[in-house]
Design a protein around this motif. Sequence first.
Motif, mmCIF file in Angstrom:
data_model
loop_
_atom_site.group_PDB
_atom_site.id
_atom_site.type_symbol
_atom_site.label_atom_id
_atom_site.label_comp_id
_atom_site.label_asym_id
_atom_site.label_seq_id
_atom_site.Cartn_x
_atom_site.Cartn_y
_atom_site.Cartn_z
ATOM 1 N N VAL A 1 0.839 -1.195 0.000
ATOM 2 C CA VAL A 1 0.000 0.000 0.000
ATOM 3 C C VAL A 1 0.878 1.252 0.000
ATOM 4 N N LEU A 2 1.901 1.249 0.829
ATOM 5 C CA LEU A 2 2.798 2.401 0.885
ATOM 6 C C LEU A 2 3.569 2.560 -0.423
ATOM 7 N N GLU A 3 3.915 1.434 -1.064
ATOM 8 C CA GLU A 3 4.590 1.494 -2.364
ATOM 9 C C GLU A 3 3.720 2.206 -3.398
ATOM 10 N N LEU A 4 2.433 1.903 -3.393
ATOM 11 C CA LEU A 4 1.540 2.532 -4.364
ATOM 12 C C LEU A 4 1.322 4.006 -4.038
ATOM 13 N N VAL A 5 1.289 4.352 -2.772
ATOM 14 C CA VAL A 5 1.172 5.763 -2.401
ATOM 15 C C VAL A 5 2.386 6.541 -2.895
ATOM 16 N N ARG A 6 3.576 5.952 -2.759
ATOM 17 C CA ARG A 6 4.793 6.627 -3.232
ATOM 18 C C ARG A 6 4.756 6.816 -4.740
#
Length: 332
Positions: free
Chosen positions: A89-94
């Motif tokens: 999820v954090l990867e996609l936010v970045r």
Amino acid sequence: MSLAILASALLGCGNGDSMESFGGPTMGSTYSIKYVRNKGLPGPKEVQVEVEKILADVDRQMSTYRSDSDIEHFNDLPANRCQTLPAPVLELVRLGEQLSEQSEGSYDLTVEPLMNLWGFGPQGREEKVPTAQALAEVMRRVGYHHLRIDGDQLCKDAAVEVDFNSIAAGYTVDTIAAKLEAMGIHNYLAEATGELKAAGKKLDGSAWKIALEEPRDDQQVAQRIIDVDGYGVSTSGDYRNYFEQGGQRYSHTFDARTGAPITHNLASVTVIHPSTLMADGLSTLLLILGPERGWDYAEKHGIGAFFVIRADTGFVTRTNQAFERLSGGKTE
């Protein structure tokens, strides 16, 4: 425009190799896997178990259509709160932040309140043009700059809501492809909700062929057939999900800078890229930017892109050298 898979018959070879396939529902649509099974490779039931584990993880983490997903728990938080979230999820936010900055804020993962307001989102009630007051109110809850990653937490300084619909399928396909490779499967085509990645060859040794279809409702017309080996392919279009009011056409694709659906004449964009995740996000970004800004962006960043543009006489296409180099396709 959509993607159609041109697969050979699922027949075996004399050396014991076979073409296997399976699929099912996912993300409100479907997925499909085709692969060449060489001697010693796992059968389709075993592979399907692993693929559906990935699909279940993505749904649990990223779906905006189930209230118990990780991202919906975050979306329900008020301003000035943080939540621990899984690494994907954090990867996609970045990635969303990167695409937002590169598009000067036109692409944005926090447009879900806008989609709901205009009637396109999961909480949308009626497709209509909102009042200026309602739009101004919602725009206070839109903007990637309201998000901040702190370690394994995602934080917000406004009551923003994150929507991964423009990149989740691409991420899913890449994750499935990595799993297939790890299982020793190197000749495959993996597709989820229309985003896909192909590698290697089909059973007869020929390339995986993908048909890019003209954006028409009355019939399917293949405008282009491309060969794909080691690349992800994604198409974004504004021609299926829209409404009309006062003689104006309003698409489900939003420019976050204006808070309104796009109104230009770019009907669809297909992107080919080593990463299906990037192809997915970039096809949406280019569609938002439109036929001129989008083309300039693709050229500047070396993105293989195929544009379908509305004209008075129907549709015209435009493709760049990067697309020609990566696709190995031919005009039909």
